[in-house]
Scaffold this active site. Sequence first.
Site, PDB file in Angstrom:
ATOM      1  CE  LYS A  28      -2.210  -2.515   3.347  1.00 36.83           C
ATOM      2  NZ  LYS A  28      -2.672  -2.733   4.706  1.00 36.83           N
ATOM      3  N   GLY A  29       2.151   1.062   0.273  1.00 40.08           N
ATOM      4  CA  GLY A  29       3.036   2.197   0.499  1.00 40.08           C
ATOM      5  C   GLY A  29       3.126   3.204  -0.638  1.00 40.08           C
ATOM      6  CG  ASP A  74       6.886   2.344  -0.333  1.00 38.50           C
ATOM      7  OD1 ASP A  74       7.660   1.533  -0.913  1.00 38.50           O
ATOM      8  OD2 ASP A  74       6.183   2.002   0.636  1.00 38.50           O
ATOM      9  CE  LYS A 103      14.807   3.218   5.370  1.00 42.51           C
ATOM     10  NZ  LYS A 103      14.406   2.283   6.442  1.00 42.51           N
ATOM     11  CG  PHE A 114      11.135   2.206  10.408  1.00 46.44           C
ATOM     12  CD1 PHE A 114      11.187   1.181   9.469  1.00 46.44           C
ATOM     13  CD2 PHE A 114       9.898   2.632  10.860  1.00 46.44           C
ATOM     14  CE1 PHE A 114      10.024   0.588   9.001  1.00 46.44           C
ATOM     15  CE2 PHE A 114       8.733   2.038  10.398  1.00 46.44           C
ATOM     16  CZ  PHE A 114       8.793   1.012   9.470  1.00 46.44           C
ATOM     17  CB  VAL A 115      11.179   7.343   7.291  1.00 47.22           C
ATOM     18  CG1 VAL A 115      12.514   7.968   7.664  1.00 47.22           C
ATOM     19  CG2 VAL A 115      11.290   6.541   5.994  1.00 47.22           C
ATOM     20  CG  ASP A 170       3.009   0.415   7.353  1.00 47.86           C
ATOM     21  OD1 ASP A 170       3.849   0.231   6.439  1.00 47.86           O
ATOM     22  OD2 ASP A 170       2.625  -0.502   8.107  1.00 47.86           O
ATOM     23  NE  ARG A 183      -0.355   1.532   5.042  1.00 55.98           N
ATOM     24  CZ  ARG A 183       0.684   0.769   4.685  1.00 55.98           C
ATOM     25  NH1 ARG A 183       1.643   1.274   3.937  1.00 55.98           N
ATOM     26  NH2 ARG A 183       0.755  -0.486   5.054  1.00 55.98           N
TER      27      ARG A 183
END
Length: 183
Positions: free
Chosen positions: A46-47, A103, A134, A155-156, A162, A168
Site C-alpha cells: 500500500k506504500g 515508495d 536507503k 525507519f521512516v 507505515d 500512512r
Amino acid sequence: MSSELDADIEAVVVTADQIRTKITELAREVDRDYADREPLLVGVLKGAVMFMSDLARELQRPSTMEFMAVSSYGSATTSSGVVRILKDLDRDISGEHVLIVEDIIDSGLTLSWLLKNLRSRNPATIEIISLLRKPDAVKVDVQVRYVGFEIPNEFVVGYGLDYAERYRDLPYIGRLRASVYTG
Ligand code: IMP
Ligand code: MG
C-alpha cells in the site's frame, strides 16, 4: 504539521513541499523519456499509493495504472527477500511499457524479486521509480531509473509509509519517536 500523529514524529525527513517539488521534477523526466510510449504505472500497495496518485496527476502525458500487493516475510522493520503475492495485476502486461512505482527501497530484496516476476511476463520495457532509497539498496543489483530522495538508514513513516499500518496518511516523511516502538 497539523495532524494528531505529529506528536509521534521526532524529526521531519522530507517535507510535503519537498515531496511536491521532487514529484514535479520526476514527472518531467518521465514525460521526456516516455515521449513516444504510454507508461503502465504498476504501484506496489500500500506504500506507493500516495506517490503513485501524485505522480500520475503530475505527468503531462497519459498513463495507465495497475496495482500489486506483495508481502515479504520478515520482521516489522526488515525484509527477508521471500515474497508472496497478495494481490496480482488485473491484466496481461506483455508488450507494455511498465514503470514500477515504489515508495522506498531498503534492502532492495522485494524489488529484485518483483522485477524478476514481472519480467517473466514479457513487458516491452520495464523500469523502476522510487520516491526514497536507503543506503543498503546499493548491495542488491537492481537498476532504479528514477529516485526521489536518498535518505539515511533509519525507519521512516508518512506519505504512504507505515509503522504497524499507521502514519500512512501523514503528508510528509518523518522519523518515529523510539517511545512509539517501545510503548
Ligand atoms: P526491501 O525489500 O528491504 O527493499 O523493503 C522494501 C519495503 O519495506 C518497502 O516497500 C516498504 O514497504 C518497507 N520499508 C522499508 N523501509 C521502510 C521504512 O523506513 N519505513 C516504512 N516501510 C519501510
Ligand atoms: Mg512497499
